[in-house]
Motif scaffolding. Sequence first.
Motif, PDB file in Angstrom:
ATOM      1  N   SER A  52     -23.488  77.312 -15.375  1.00 10.19           N
ATOM      2  CA  SER A  52     -23.055  76.201 -14.531  1.00 10.19           C
ATOM      3  C   SER A  52     -24.177  75.223 -14.200  1.00 10.19           C
ATOM      4  O   SER A  52     -23.913  74.110 -13.758  1.00 10.19           O
ATOM      5  N   ASP A  53     -25.443  75.617 -14.396  1.00 12.98           N
ATOM      6  CA  ASP A  53     -26.530  74.667 -14.166  1.00 12.98           C
ATOM      7  C   ASP A  53     -26.474  73.515 -15.161  1.00 12.98           C
ATOM      8  O   ASP A  53     -26.970  72.421 -14.894  1.00 12.98           O
ATOM      9  N   ASP A  54     -25.854  73.765 -16.320  1.00 13.01           N
ATOM     10  CA  ASP A  54     -25.758  72.751 -17.358  1.00 13.01           C
ATOM     11  C   ASP A  54     -24.555  71.832 -17.178  1.00 13.01           C
ATOM     12  O   ASP A  54     -24.495  70.770 -17.781  1.00 13.01           O
ATOM     13  N   PHE A  55     -23.575  72.274 -16.371  1.00 18.93           N
ATOM     14  CA  PHE A  55     -22.333  71.527 -16.230  1.00 18.93           C
ATOM     15  C   PHE A  55     -21.947  71.423 -14.762  1.00 18.93           C
ATOM     16  O   PHE A  55     -22.172  72.343 -13.994  1.00 18.93           O
ATOM     17  N   ARG A  56     -21.328  70.303 -14.385  1.00 19.09           N
ATOM     18  CA  ARG A  56     -20.711  70.197 -13.064  1.00 19.09           C
ATOM     19  C   ARG A  56     -19.205  70.261 -13.293  1.00 19.09           C
ATOM     20  O   ARG A  56     -18.567  69.272 -13.667  1.00 19.09           O
ATOM     21  N   LEU A  57     -18.645  71.472 -13.108  1.00 18.05           N
ATOM     22  CA  LEU A  57     -17.245  71.716 -13.408  1.00 18.05           C
ATOM     23  C   LEU A  57     -16.388  71.620 -12.159  1.00 18.05           C
ATOM     24  O   LEU A  57     -16.779  72.061 -11.077  1.00 18.05           O
ATOM     25  N   VAL A  58     -15.196  71.044 -12.326  1.00 16.10           N
ATOM     26  CA  VAL A  58     -14.230  70.914 -11.234  1.00 16.10           C
ATOM     27  C   VAL A  58     -12.832  71.154 -11.802  1.00 16.10           C
ATOM     28  O   VAL A  58     -12.588  70.966 -12.995  1.00 16.10           O
ATOM     29  N   TRP A  59     -11.926  71.559 -10.929  1.00 11.59           N
ATOM     30  CA  TRP A  59     -10.520  71.652 -11.308  1.00 11.59           C
ATOM     31  C   TRP A  59      -9.886  70.281 -11.105  1.00 11.59           C
ATOM     32  O   TRP A  59     -10.147  69.624 -10.107  1.00 11.59           O
ATOM     33  N   ARG A  60      -9.057  69.859 -12.061  1.00 14.11           N
ATOM     34  CA  ARG A  60      -8.330  68.595 -11.916  1.00 14.11           C
ATOM     35  C   ARG A  60      -6.890  68.831 -12.327  1.00 14.11           C
ATOM     36  O   ARG A  60      -6.628  69.539 -13.289  1.00 14.11           O
ATOM     37  N   ASP A  61      -5.970  68.211 -11.598  1.00 11.74           N
ATOM     38  CA  ASP A  61      -4.563  68.375 -11.943  1.00 11.74           C
ATOM     39  C   ASP A  61      -3.950  67.098 -12.506  1.00 11.74           C
ATOM     40  O   ASP A  61      -2.747  67.006 -12.683  1.00 11.74           O
ATOM     41  N   ASP A  62      -4.785  66.143 -12.825  1.00  7.24           N
ATOM     42  CA  ASP A  62      -4.278  64.863 -13.320  1.00  7.24           C
ATOM     43  C   ASP A  62      -4.821  64.516 -14.700  1.00  7.24           C
ATOM     44  O   ASP A  62      -4.724  63.377 -15.129  1.00  7.24           O
ATOM     45  N   ALA A  63      -5.375  65.491 -15.395  1.00  5.13           N
ATOM     46  CA  ALA A  63      -5.987  65.177 -16.683  1.00  5.13           C
ATOM     47  C   ALA A  63      -5.871  66.369 -17.621  1.00  5.13           C
ATOM     48  O   ALA A  63      -5.869  67.500 -17.162  1.00  5.13           O
ATOM     49  N   PRO A  64      -5.786  66.178 -18.913  1.00  6.59           N
ATOM     50  CA  PRO A  64      -5.651  64.867 -19.549  1.00  6.59           C
ATOM     51  C   PRO A  64      -4.304  64.218 -19.211  1.00  6.59           C
ATOM     52  O   PRO A  64      -3.358  64.898 -18.827  1.00  6.59           O
ATOM     53  N   ALA A  65      -4.235  62.923 -19.372  1.00  8.46           N
ATOM     54  CA  ALA A  65      -3.051  62.165 -18.953  1.00  8.46           C
ATOM     55  C   ALA A  65      -1.781  62.649 -19.639  1.00  8.46           C
ATOM     56  O   ALA A  65      -0.714  62.697 -19.023  1.00  8.46           O
ATOM     57  N   VAL A  66      -1.869  63.022 -20.903  1.00  4.47           N
ATOM     58  CA  VAL A  66      -0.683  63.489 -21.628  1.00  4.47           C
ATOM     59  C   VAL A  66      -0.144  64.772 -20.997  1.00  4.47           C
ATOM     60  O   VAL A  66       1.063  64.960 -20.877  1.00  4.47           O
TER      61      VAL A  66
END
Length: 130
Positions: A52-66
């Motif tokens: 995780s030091d290499d990435f800033r990860l988050v949960w998203r419920d609006d992506a990808p748009a399709v």
Amino acid sequence: MWEAEHDEWFADCPVVLDFAGERLEVNHQKFDDLSITWNSVDVTRPPVWSTSDDFRLVWRDDAPAVLAALRGQRLEAVELLEWAGGDLADGSVAVGLRFPDGWLTLYNALDENGLAFGQLEPEYRRHRLG
């Protein structure tokens, strides 16, 4: 899961689909590992990733748009799909979800998750569930 710095989908983590509070989690890894679970990923907590030091990860419920466009549509069918395209991926298993607007296919993209939308490719052998 979304990699925030580059604003892109992070395909190494499970794909989590919420159906009115029941979460389906699909994860492909290695060349032939598929995990299908229900309600085991807590999307209200920050994601934990070994690097995780290499990435800033988050949960998203609006992506990808399709994928977000499927929100509110009725799930019409679920099928396990076996690739039979005469190539290195032969025998790999995908999950097919049919919605009124077409198929969502969650497949093994060589050690990560892949998403396909629209009609199923003819190289898939279909194994309907229920």
